[in-house]
Design a protein around this motif. Structure first.
Motif, PDB file in Angstrom:
ATOM      1  N   ALA A   4       0.801  -1.203   0.000  1.00  0.00           N
ATOM      2  CA  ALA A   4       0.000   0.000   0.000  1.00  0.00           C
ATOM      3  C   ALA A   4       0.838   1.257   0.000  1.00  0.00           C
ATOM      4  O   ALA A   4       0.302   2.350  -0.114  1.00  0.00           O
ATOM      5  CB  ALA A   4      -0.922   0.000   1.229  1.00  0.00           C
ATOM      6  N   GLY A   5       2.152   1.120   0.161  1.00  0.00           N
ATOM      7  CA  GLY A   5       3.000   2.293   0.218  1.00  0.00           C
ATOM      8  C   GLY A   5       3.131   2.952  -1.144  1.00  0.00           C
ATOM      9  O   GLY A   5       2.893   2.356  -2.190  1.00  0.00           O
ATOM     10  N   ALA A   6       3.546   4.223  -1.115  1.00  0.00           N
ATOM     11  CA  ALA A   6       3.729   4.972  -2.355  1.00  0.00           C
ATOM     12  C   ALA A   6       4.953   4.444  -3.088  1.00  0.00           C
ATOM     13  O   ALA A   6       6.015   4.256  -2.486  1.00  0.00           O
ATOM     14  CB  ALA A   6       3.894   6.458  -2.050  1.00  0.00           C
ATOM     15  N   ALA A   7       4.807   4.182  -4.362  1.00  0.00           N
ATOM     16  CA  ALA A   7       5.909   3.641  -5.159  1.00  0.00           C
ATOM     17  C   ALA A   7       6.796   4.769  -5.646  1.00  0.00           C
ATOM     18  O   ALA A   7       6.316   5.872  -5.932  1.00  0.00           O
ATOM     19  CB  ALA A   7       5.355   2.876  -6.359  1.00  0.00           C
ATOM     20  N   PRO A   8       8.106   4.539  -5.726  1.00  0.00           N
ATOM     21  CA  PRO A   8       8.995   5.573  -6.269  1.00  0.00           C
ATOM     22  C   PRO A   8       8.709   5.810  -7.745  1.00  0.00           C
ATOM     23  O   PRO A   8       8.288   4.911  -8.480  1.00  0.00           O
ATOM     24  CB  PRO A   8      10.389   4.980  -6.068  1.00  0.00           C
ATOM     25  N   THR A   9       8.923   7.048  -8.158  1.00  0.00           N
ATOM     26  CA  THR A   9       8.682   7.409  -9.552  1.00  0.00           C
ATOM     27  C   THR A   9       9.813   6.873 -10.411  1.00  0.00           C
ATOM     28  O   THR A   9      10.995   7.026 -10.076  1.00  0.00           O
ATOM     29  CB  THR A   9       8.596   8.933  -9.700  1.00  0.00           C
ATOM     30  N   ALA A  10       9.468   6.250 -11.526  1.00  0.00           N
ATOM     31  CA  ALA A  10      10.485   5.661 -12.409  1.00  0.00           C
ATOM     32  C   ALA A  10       9.999   5.717 -13.843  1.00  0.00           C
ATOM     33  O   ALA A  10       8.796   5.800 -14.126  1.00  0.00           O
ATOM     34  CB  ALA A  10      10.790   4.223 -12.002  1.00  0.00           C
ATOM     35  N   LEU A  11      10.957   5.679 -14.746  1.00  0.00           N
ATOM     36  CA  LEU A  11      10.664   5.702 -16.176  1.00  0.00           C
ATOM     37  C   LEU A  11      11.329   4.508 -16.851  1.00  0.00           C
ATOM     38  O   LEU A  11      12.440   4.102 -16.486  1.00  0.00           O
ATOM     39  CB  LEU A  11      11.185   6.985 -16.824  1.00  0.00           C
ATOM     40  N   ALA A  12      10.648   3.981 -17.840  1.00  0.00           N
ATOM     41  CA  ALA A  12      11.232   2.963 -18.713  1.00  0.00           C
ATOM     42  C   ALA A  12      11.377   3.594 -20.090  1.00  0.00           C
ATOM     43  O   ALA A  12      10.385   3.946 -20.733  1.00  0.00           O
ATOM     44  CB  ALA A  12      10.343   1.719 -18.765  1.00  0.00           C
ATOM     45  N   ALA A  13      12.608   3.771 -20.520  1.00  0.00           N
ATOM     46  CA  ALA A  13      12.860   4.492 -21.776  1.00  0.00           C
ATOM     47  C   ALA A  13      13.899   3.760 -22.596  1.00  0.00           C
ATOM     48  O   ALA A  13      14.788   3.069 -22.068  1.00  0.00           O
ATOM     49  CB  ALA A  13      13.343   5.918 -21.490  1.00  0.00           C
ATOM     50  N   SER A  14      13.767   3.907 -23.888  1.00  0.00           N
ATOM     51  CA  SER A  14      14.736   3.331 -24.820  1.00  0.00           C
ATOM     52  C   SER A  14      14.729   4.189 -26.089  1.00  0.00           C
ATOM     53  O   SER A  14      13.662   4.476 -26.657  1.00  0.00           O
ATOM     54  CB  SER A  14      14.370   1.882 -25.157  1.00  0.00           C
ATOM     55  N   PHE A  15      15.925   4.627 -26.496  1.00  0.00           N
ATOM     56  CA  PHE A  15      16.084   5.478 -27.682  1.00  0.00           C
ATOM     57  C   PHE A  15      17.197   4.901 -28.551  1.00  0.00           C
ATOM     58  O   PHE A  15      18.078   4.180 -28.076  1.00  0.00           O
ATOM     59  CB  PHE A  15      16.473   6.910 -27.290  1.00  0.00           C
ATOM     60  N   GLN A  16      17.129   5.283 -29.797  1.00  0.00           N
ATOM     61  CA  GLN A  16      18.247   5.012 -30.696  1.00  0.00           C
ATOM     62  C   GLN A  16      18.615   6.309 -31.413  1.00  0.00           C
ATOM     63  O   GLN A  16      17.775   6.921 -32.072  1.00  0.00           O
ATOM     64  CB  GLN A  16      17.922   3.926 -31.714  1.00  0.00           C
ATOM     65  N   PHE A  17      19.873   6.706 -31.262  1.00  0.00           N
ATOM     66  CA  PHE A  17      20.372   7.932 -31.880  1.00  0.00           C
ATOM     67  C   PHE A  17      21.543   7.603 -32.802  1.00  0.00           C
ATOM     68  O   PHE A  17      22.325   6.679 -32.532  1.00  0.00           O
ATOM     69  CB  PHE A  17      20.859   8.921 -30.813  1.00  0.00           C
ATOM     70  N   THR A  18      21.634   8.369 -33.861  1.00  0.00           N
ATOM     71  CA  THR A  18      22.816   8.288 -34.717  1.00  0.00           C
ATOM     72  C   THR A  18      23.785   9.372 -34.265  1.00  0.00           C
ATOM     73  O   THR A  18      23.501  10.572 -34.411  1.00  0.00           O
ATOM     74  CB  THR A  18      22.454   8.491 -36.199  1.00  0.00           C
ATOM     75  N   LEU A  19      24.906   8.952 -33.713  1.00  0.00           N
ATOM     76  CA  LEU A  19      25.923   9.865 -33.191  1.00  0.00           C
ATOM     77  C   LEU A  19      27.056   9.983 -34.196  1.00  0.00           C
ATOM     78  O   LEU A  19      27.530   8.963 -34.729  1.00  0.00           O
ATOM     79  CB  LEU A  19      26.461   9.355 -31.848  1.00  0.00           C
ATOM     80  N   VAL A  20      27.472  11.188 -34.457  1.00  0.00           N
ATOM     81  CA  VAL A  20      28.531  11.442 -35.442  1.00  0.00           C
ATOM     82  C   VAL A  20      29.680  12.170 -34.742  1.00  0.00           C
ATOM     83  O   VAL A  20      29.487  13.263 -34.197  1.00  0.00           O
ATOM     84  CB  VAL A  20      28.011  12.282 -36.629  1.00  0.00           C
ATOM     85  N   LEU A  21      30.842  11.556 -34.775  1.00  0.00           N
ATOM     86  CA  LEU A  21      32.057  12.166 -34.237  1.00  0.00           C
ATOM     87  C   LEU A  21      32.925  12.606 -35.402  1.00  0.00           C
ATOM     88  O   LEU A  21      33.210  11.812 -36.314  1.00  0.00           O
ATOM     89  CB  LEU A  21      32.829  11.176 -33.368  1.00  0.00           C
TER      90      LEU A  21
END
Length: 259
Positions: A106-123
């Motif tokens: 019954a306790g308050a759950a911690p806030t959390a996110l499930a995220a997944s991204f794909q980026f094209t990184l250019v060096l």
């Protein structure tokens, strides 16, 4: 009358004796007279030795000056430039509030996110004479100053002089990994921005880089690259099934590299 004659003067007053001995005159006893002995001192080789030392010091100074000028020219010519960093494409694979899945009792759950991204990184390596080597690379995504994905390790990269290298890592595990805890304010702001179809994110790349020019290898330098960008999104995904895979980049990302 009887004649009186003066006694004759002694001959040694005006003439040399037979043995060549000269008579002593009063002038000879005066200070500074010609008869005073004169002494001369000669330091053999003193002037020549000083000239040789001065010539040697001048030659060493010229050599040091020439070496300094040479090193300065080499530094200016072969000095590597900071790498450039850019994000050219983005995809949202998963992005949703995972707080409910963490609820326990019954306790308050911690806030959390499930995220997944794909980026094209250019060096990019703008140096025309030095190759670049990247190591210990890791990338993550941050929102409002909080990380929303765990750092994702990346393999080492090699880059020739004056070239670019691309990588397209998937950042964040989404539903496959543990959610990332965030503050309640961050979770609420994320929901608001997604509802408005504009999501500001920061893509961060950490690691180290060194520059190589033939047999010369420079030391490793810490690398901190980041891009602030705006993604066009329409709704929060639910683990990928109903999400928005492609997210256009709005405007020009603001990217910087520190070493």
């Amino acid at each position: 009358m009887a004649e009186h004659h003066l006694p004759p003067e002694r001959a040694d007053h005006h003439h040399h004796h037979k043995g060549g001995r000269k008579g002593v005159h009063a002038d000879d006893l005066k200070p500074g007279s010609r008869g005073r002995p004169r002494y001369s001192y000669y330091y053999g080789g003193g002037g020549g030795h000083g000239a040789a030392v001065r010539a040697l010091c001048f030659a060493v100074l010229v050599l040091l000056l020439a070496a300094g000028i040479t090193l300065l020219v080499l530094y200016v010519v072969y000095r590597p430039s900071h790498p450039t960093f850019a994000v050219t494409s983005a995809a949202v694979l998963a992005l949703y509030n995972a707080t409910a899945s963490n609820a326990a009792g019954a306790g308050a759950a911690p806030t959390a996110l499930a995220a997944s991204f794909q980026f094209t990184l250019v060096l990019g390596n703008p140096s025309g004479r030095c190759a670049a080597r990247y190591d210990r690379l890791a990338a993550y995504v941050a929102y409002r100053g909080e990380a929303v994905t765990a750092p994702t390790p990346m393999p080492p990269l090699a880059q020739d002089a004056g070239t670019t290298v691309e990588a397209a890592p998937v950042l964040g595990a989404g539903v496959a990994g543990p959610p990332v805890p965030v503050s309640p304010d961050t979770a609420a702001a994320l929901a608001t921005d997604v509802a408005n179809a504009v999501l500001p994110l920061r893509v961060v790349l950490l690691g180290r880089v060194r520059f190589v020019n033939g047999p010369f290898h420079r030391g490793w330098h810490s690398l901190y690259a980041r891009c602030d960008l705006l993604l066009g999104v329409r709704k929060i995904g639910n683990g990928g099934a109903g999400g928005v895979p492609q997210a256009p980049i709005l405007g020009d990302p603001n990217c910087n590299v520190d070493m």
